[in-house]
Design a protein around this motif. Structure first.
Motif, mmCIF file in Angstrom:
data_model
loop_
_atom_site.group_PDB
_atom_site.id
_atom_site.type_symbol
_atom_site.label_atom_id
_atom_site.label_comp_id
_atom_site.label_asym_id
_atom_site.label_seq_id
_atom_site.Cartn_x
_atom_site.Cartn_y
_atom_site.Cartn_z
ATOM 1 N N LEU A 9 12.625 0.733 -1.909
ATOM 2 C CA LEU A 9 12.377 -0.134 -3.061
ATOM 3 C C LEU A 9 11.341 0.484 -3.999
ATOM 4 C CD1 LEU A 9 12.315 -3.666 -1.371
ATOM 5 C CD2 LEU A 9 14.146 -2.634 -2.715
ATOM 6 N N ALA A 10 10.350 1.185 -3.441
ATOM 7 C CA ALA A 10 9.350 1.846 -4.277
ATOM 8 C C ALA A 10 9.984 2.954 -5.108
ATOM 9 C CB ALA A 10 8.232 2.412 -3.404
ATOM 10 N N LEU A 11 10.879 3.714 -4.506
ATOM 11 C CA LEU A 11 11.563 4.779 -5.241
ATOM 12 C C LEU A 11 12.459 4.200 -6.331
ATOM 13 C CD1 LEU A 11 12.514 7.141 -2.275
ATOM 14 C CD2 LEU A 11 10.762 7.548 -4.007
ATOM 15 N N VAL A 12 13.042 3.034 -6.059
ATOM 16 C CA VAL A 12 13.876 2.377 -7.069
ATOM 17 C C VAL A 12 13.006 1.830 -8.199
ATOM 18 C CG1 VAL A 12 15.406 0.414 -7.502
ATOM 19 C CG2 VAL A 12 15.726 1.813 -5.462
ATOM 20 N N ALA A 13 11.879 1.196 -7.841
ATOM 21 C CA ALA A 13 10.979 0.619 -8.849
ATOM 22 C C ALA A 13 10.398 1.715 -9.734
ATOM 23 C CB ALA A 13 9.864 -0.170 -8.169
ATOM 24 N N GLY A 14 9.885 2.772 -9.116
ATOM 25 C CA GLY A 14 9.429 3.927 -9.875
ATOM 26 C C GLY A 14 8.038 3.838 -10.467
ATOM 27 N N LYS A 15 7.499 2.630 -10.677
ATOM 28 C CA LYS A 15 6.192 2.467 -11.303
ATOM 29 C C LYS A 15 5.332 1.514 -10.482
ATOM 30 C CE LYS A 15 7.898 3.257 -15.999
ATOM 31 N NZ LYS A 15 8.010 2.711 -17.366
ATOM 32 N N PRO A 16 4.021 1.793 -10.371
ATOM 33 C CA PRO A 16 3.137 0.924 -9.576
ATOM 34 C C PRO A 16 3.128 -0.520 -10.052
ATOM 35 C CG PRO A 16 2.045 3.001 -10.070
ATOM 36 C CD PRO A 16 3.315 2.985 -10.874
ATOM 37 N N GLU A 17 3.233 -0.729 -11.372
ATOM 38 C CA GLU A 17 3.170 -2.102 -11.895
ATOM 39 C C GLU A 17 4.393 -2.925 -11.515
ATOM 40 O OE1 GLU A 17 4.157 0.704 -15.405
ATOM 41 O OE2 GLU A 17 2.825 0.651 -13.661
ATOM 42 N N LEU A 18 5.479 -2.266 -11.128
ATOM 43 C CA LEU A 18 6.676 -3.000 -10.712
ATOM 44 C C LEU A 18 6.682 -3.312 -9.217
ATOM 45 C CD1 LEU A 18 9.461 -1.119 -12.724
ATOM 46 C CD2 LEU A 18 8.353 -3.289 -13.276
ATOM 47 N N VAL A 19 5.749 -2.697 -8.481
ATOM 48 C CA VAL A 19 5.720 -2.897 -7.027
ATOM 49 C C VAL A 19 5.459 -4.349 -6.681
ATOM 50 C CG1 VAL A 19 4.390 -2.395 -4.949
ATOM 51 C CG2 VAL A 19 5.144 -0.537 -6.418
ATOM 52 N N GLY B 205 0.820 -1.207 0.000
ATOM 53 C CA GLY B 205 0.000 0.000 0.000
ATOM 54 C C GLY B 205 0.852 1.256 0.000
ATOM 55 N N THR B 206 1.849 1.274 0.873
ATOM 56 C CA THR B 206 2.766 2.410 0.935
ATOM 57 C C THR B 206 3.596 2.516 -0.339
ATOM 58 O OG1 THR B 206 2.927 2.434 3.338
ATOM 59 C CG2 THR B 206 4.799 3.302 2.129
ATOM 60 N N MET B 207 4.064 1.381 -0.824
ATOM 61 C CA MET B 207 4.902 1.385 -2.025
ATOM 62 C C MET B 207 4.128 1.880 -3.246
ATOM 63 S SD MET B 207 6.842 -2.241 -1.266
ATOM 64 C CE MET B 207 7.863 -2.227 -2.743
ATOM 65 N N ILE B 208 2.880 1.428 -3.389
ATOM 66 C CA ILE B 208 2.058 1.863 -4.521
ATOM 67 C C ILE B 208 1.753 3.355 -4.416
ATOM 68 C CG2 ILE B 208 -0.247 1.668 -5.552
ATOM 69 C CD1 ILE B 208 -0.106 -1.335 -4.994
ATOM 70 N N ALA B 209 1.446 3.837 -3.200
ATOM 71 C CA ALA B 209 1.153 5.262 -3.020
ATOM 72 C C ALA B 209 2.349 6.114 -3.415
ATOM 73 C CB ALA B 209 0.757 5.527 -1.575
ATOM 74 N N VAL B 210 3.556 5.681 -3.055
ATOM 75 C CA VAL B 210 4.761 6.446 -3.400
ATOM 76 C C VAL B 210 4.966 6.464 -4.911
ATOM 77 C CG1 VAL B 210 7.284 6.477 -3.222
ATOM 78 C CG2 VAL B 210 5.897 6.059 -1.187
ATOM 79 N N THR B 211 4.832 5.301 -5.558
ATOM 80 C CA THR B 211 5.054 5.247 -7.005
ATOM 81 C C THR B 211 3.964 5.991 -7.767
ATOM 82 O OG1 THR B 211 3.943 3.078 -7.059
ATOM 83 C CG2 THR B 211 6.355 3.090 -6.931
ATOM 84 N N GLN B 212 2.732 5.974 -7.282
ATOM 85 C CA GLN B 212 1.665 6.739 -7.937
ATOM 86 C C GLN B 212 1.942 8.230 -7.868
ATOM 87 O OE1 GLN B 212 -1.871 5.324 -5.947
ATOM 88 N NE2 GLN B 212 -2.333 3.828 -7.543
ATOM 89 N N LYS C 295 2.402 10.553 -11.230
ATOM 90 C CA LYS C 295 1.414 11.603 -11.471
ATOM 91 C C LYS C 295 2.007 13.003 -11.331
ATOM 92 C CE LYS C 295 -2.565 8.848 -9.968
ATOM 93 N NZ LYS C 295 -3.632 8.708 -8.940
ATOM 94 N N GLY C 296 3.269 13.076 -10.990
ATOM 95 C CA GLY C 296 3.909 14.373 -10.845
ATOM 96 C C GLY C 296 3.612 15.073 -9.535
ATOM 97 N N VAL C 297 2.947 14.362 -8.609
ATOM 98 C CA VAL C 297 2.585 14.983 -7.329
ATOM 99 C C VAL C 297 3.830 15.351 -6.535
ATOM 100 C CG1 VAL C 297 1.400 14.626 -5.128
ATOM 101 C CG2 VAL C 297 0.370 13.801 -7.249
ATOM 102 N N ILE C 298 4.792 14.436 -6.505
ATOM 103 C CA ILE C 298 6.001 14.692 -5.721
ATOM 104 C C ILE C 298 6.780 15.863 -6.320
ATOM 105 C CG2 ILE C 298 8.265 13.733 -5.142
ATOM 106 C CD1 ILE C 298 6.944 11.127 -4.496
ATOM 107 N N ASP C 299 6.794 15.974 -7.661
ATOM 108 C CA ASP C 299 7.477 17.124 -8.277
ATOM 109 C C ASP C 299 6.836 18.437 -7.843
ATOM 110 O OD1 ASP C 299 9.325 15.580 -9.590
ATOM 111 O OD2 ASP C 299 8.120 15.384 -11.413
ATOM 112 N N ARG C 300 5.507 18.438 -7.730
ATOM 113 C CA ARG C 300 4.833 19.665 -7.294
ATOM 114 C C ARG C 300 5.151 19.964 -5.830
ATOM 115 N NH1 ARG C 300 0.704 17.583 -10.713
ATOM 116 N NH2 ARG C 300 -0.453 16.638 -8.981
ATOM 117 N N PHE C 301 5.207 18.918 -5.016
ATOM 118 C CA PHE C 301 5.571 19.132 -3.612
ATOM 119 C C PHE C 301 6.989 19.678 -3.489
ATOM 120 C CE2 PHE C 301 2.343 15.771 -2.145
ATOM 121 C CZ PHE C 301 1.420 16.756 -1.827
#
Length: 251
Positions: free
Chosen positions: A157-167, A72-79, A83-89
């Motif tokens: 690991l989520a930051l390394v994966a980068g995409k929800p489908e890789l989680v 759940g946490t990993m998918i939220a981070v990759t999403q 979606k560019g949310v983290i770039d806006r933050f």
């Protein structure tokens, strides 16, 4: 104080997500209960366990729950990444890493709620902690410490994966930690090589220490220090890795 305020803002953001996704929250809370009932009363087990198997099983399932459920946490981070949310933050005057700290704080709140529910179910099944109030709180503290460490492993690991489908593929790496452990059976009843792996598993160290603090079968007091040392070692490695990875995202 500035960093704490930013982190709390991000924590509230994650809690607002729960309000919009109540089914996922309920599933995450109920699944460990189903696991406990299945192994305790349907599948059985307990090879090499002396004493009441439920007294042995419940601390093991509590530790297993702290290792699992990171997706759940990993998918939220990759999403947020995609979606560019983290770039806006990151374009805002916000403390670096507040997004990750907020995400981890929200997960710890859910983990504490899950622990409370599982312990309540255990008491309903007749399980009791025999080590006193101080030992009980110490056991809960070890479980949450282990969860916190595993959480930062998952965030990195989520930051390394980068995409929800890789989680999902990355999440599989957590499974050996959970099932090559003493959650359901004693290492003494396993083949020698497997028993050695199980005994060195960080989750096994936590489960054994928690069993000792709860005053149940399978507990050994000497494992408390290992149950503290393993999570701290994981945090020392993966916390700075995750923060550094997060800091390089926009470069």
């Amino acid at each position: 104080m500035y960093a704490l305020t930013d982190s709390w803002t991000m924590t509230r953001r994650e809690l607002d997500r729960w309000a919009r996704q109540p089914v996922r929250v309920v599933v995450n809370l109920v699944f460990p209960v189903m696991l406990l009932l299945m192994f305790g009363y349907l599948v059985g087990g307990g090879r090499g366990v002396s004493g009441d198997y439920v007294d042995y099983l419940i601390p093991g399932v509590l530790a297993l729950t702290m290792a699992f459920g990171l997706e759940g946490t990993m998918i939220a981070v990759t999403q947020d990444l995609n979606k560019g949310v983290i770039d806006r933050f990151r374009s805002l005057p916000m403390a670096n890493g507040a997004v990750l700290v907020g995400r981890s704080a929200a997960d710890m709140i859910q983990s504490a709620a899950g622990l409370t529910l599982l312990i309540a179910v255990g008491y309903a099944l007749g399980w009791r902690a025999h080590g006193g109030a101080g030992a009980f709180l110490g056991a809960v503290g070890l479980l949450l410490l282990f969860r916190f460490a595993m959480l930062w492993v998952g965030i990195h690991l989520a930051l390394v994966a980068g995409k929800p489908e890789l989680v999902q593929a990355v999440q599989i790496l957590v499974w050996p930690v959970g099932f090559f452990s003493n959650a359901f059976a004693a290492p003494e009843a396993m083949p020698g090589w497997l028993g050695t792996i199980v005994q060195w598993n960080p989750m096994s160290q936590t489960a054994t220490a928690v069993r000792d603090l709860f005053g149940g079968p399978g507990g050994e007091s000497g494992h408390v220090w290992a149950a503290v040392g393993w999570p701290l070692a994981l945090l020392m490695v993966f916390f700075p890795l995750a923060v550094a990875r997060f800091g390089r995202l926009s470069r």
